[in-house]
Every structure is written in C-alpha cells, then in structure tokens.
Design an enzyme around this catalytic site. Structure first.
Site, PDB file in Angstrom:
ATOM      1  N   TYR A 110       0.833  -1.208   0.000  1.00 49.30           N
ATOM      2  CA  TYR A 110       0.000   0.000   0.000  1.00 49.30           C
ATOM      3  C   TYR A 110       0.866   1.254   0.000  1.00 49.30           C
ATOM      4  O   TYR A 110       0.391   2.336  -0.287  1.00 49.30           O
ATOM      5  CB  TYR A 110      -0.925   0.041   1.215  1.00 49.30           C
ATOM      6  CG  TYR A 110      -1.907  -1.081   1.349  1.00 49.30           C
ATOM      7  CD1 TYR A 110      -2.091  -2.050   0.356  1.00 49.30           C
ATOM      8  CD2 TYR A 110      -2.681  -1.195   2.493  1.00 49.30           C
ATOM      9  CE1 TYR A 110      -2.992  -3.078   0.518  1.00 49.30           C
ATOM     10  CE2 TYR A 110      -3.593  -2.223   2.664  1.00 49.30           C
ATOM     11  CZ  TYR A 110      -3.739  -3.166   1.667  1.00 49.30           C
ATOM     12  OH  TYR A 110      -4.636  -4.181   1.850  1.00 49.30           O
ATOM     13  N   HIS A 151       0.948 -11.663   2.289  1.00 43.87           N
ATOM     14  CA  HIS A 151      -0.101 -10.983   1.523  1.00 43.87           C
ATOM     15  C   HIS A 151      -0.726 -11.863   0.437  1.00 43.87           C
ATOM     16  O   HIS A 151      -1.942 -11.884   0.284  1.00 43.87           O
ATOM     17  CB  HIS A 151       0.456  -9.702   0.896  1.00 43.87           C
ATOM     18  CG  HIS A 151      -0.585  -8.686   0.593  1.00 43.87           C
ATOM     19  ND1 HIS A 151      -0.355  -7.350   0.734  1.00 43.87           N
ATOM     20  CD2 HIS A 151      -1.868  -8.789   0.180  1.00 43.87           C
ATOM     21  CE1 HIS A 151      -1.447  -6.672   0.415  1.00 43.87           C
ATOM     22  NE2 HIS A 151      -2.380  -7.533   0.067  1.00 43.87           N
TER      23      HIS A 151
END
Length: 194
Positions: A53, A111
């Site tokens: 992010y 992730h």
C-alpha cells in the site's frame, strides 16, 4: 454531539479482535495519515495496512496522532511477495515496524502466495518474525484451501491466526470459510461491499 457506539469484538484463539476494521488500501500521503487518525477517533479499533500500500509511514503517523495507547487497537500489516527471500523477509518486516512507529504488530500476514517460493519457506520466515517479537500473531491472506491445508501440515494446527480474503455477496468463498472454521482460524473479509 452524536454519541459514539462501542466497537464490537469477536474472540479468536483467545484474542478479542474488533469485528470492523479500517482498511487503508488506496490511501496515500496526508490522506492516509488524516483518515487513520479520524478512524481511530471515530471508534475503529482495527487498522489494516500492507507493505504494497506504500502508506505504512503515514498510517503510523495517524495512529500516533490519535493519542490512543498502542494496546487500545489491533494492527495488521502484510508482507509483499517481492520480499519472500531469505535475506529480505525479516528486514522488510523490521522496516514496516519502523514506518508504523511500533515495536510489534498484532497480526502479520503473508499478503499473497508466490508459487516461485515454497510455502514452507515463507511460513518459516513468518514464524521467525513472530519469534523475534515483530508480531503477536501470524497468518495468511489470499491463500486458497489447498495452501491452508499445506500450511497446517507444515506448521501444525493453532499456529496461524487467520486468513484474510475477499468475501462478499458476489464472491461467497464457502469452501474457504469452511476451511477457516475447520482450522479454528479468524476469517477477515476484505471488500465486503464488493
């Protein structure tokens, strides 16, 4: 002035986890800082971010601005697959902690799976991060049933805290949810409104 409602919690493996989290995907720069601080001020008690992010530093600043003690909210971050290498994994987690301004996250996730790297390796590095005190709990994200079972065979049951995956009315993920329940893990749904 409007009265704030109390956050609801769900017990998962003996831990009280807020049922609603504030996801920071797509938030950048000052917006990430301001929105994180505002979310905590409004009563959110679970903040979710990730290396990819590229906002961990700003999220950390927002958490610091909130004036909440670190033990008053649940913090999750995720290791990006580019860091699934022996010499990169742990330094990347340490960098995440530094950016977030914390000594430890509540939950550290892989992730996404990366087929070029054996799941056993990434799980071992994840476990080492936990043993070093970088994370209270460890888990996975976007891992299908077959990989969840492989992880359980490698680590044993009760080690992985949860799996985070997309889940909503258009993508129910019944098999994944059943496996999460079978393994007594926490299931975190992202994009719940599709």
């Amino acid at each position: 002035m409007r009265e704030r409602s109390e956050m609801e919690y769900k017990a998962a493996l003996g831990v009280q986890v807020p049922v609603l989290g504030f996801g920071t995907w797509l938030l950048k720069g000052d917006q990430a800082r301001a929105m994180t601080a505002a979310a905590l001020d409004l009563g959110y008690r679970h903040i979710d971010t990730a290396q990819i992010y590229r906002n961990e530093a700003e999220v950390g600043k927002g958490m610091a601005e909130s004036k909440l003690a670190r033990d008053q909210y649940f913090l999750t971050t995720k290791v990006w697959p580019d860091n699934y290498e022996a010499g990169k994994f742990l330094p990347s987690v340490r960098e995440s902690l530094d950016k977030l301004g914390v000594d430890q996250v509540d939950l550290l996730l892989l992730h996404w799976p990366k087929k070029e790297v054996a799941l056993a390796h990434t799980l071992d590095w994840l476990l080492e991060a936990q043993q070093r005190g970088y994370a209270q709990h460890i888990g996975i994200s976007n891992h299908p049933v077959a990989l969840m079972r492989e992880a359980e065979r490698h680590l044993g049951s009760g080690i992985l805290f949860g799996n985070q995956a997309e889940y909503h009315a258009l993508l129910k993920q019944d098999a994944l949810l059943a496996e999460v329940r079978r393994q007594n893990m926490l299931f975190t749904a992202y994009c719940p409104l599709a």
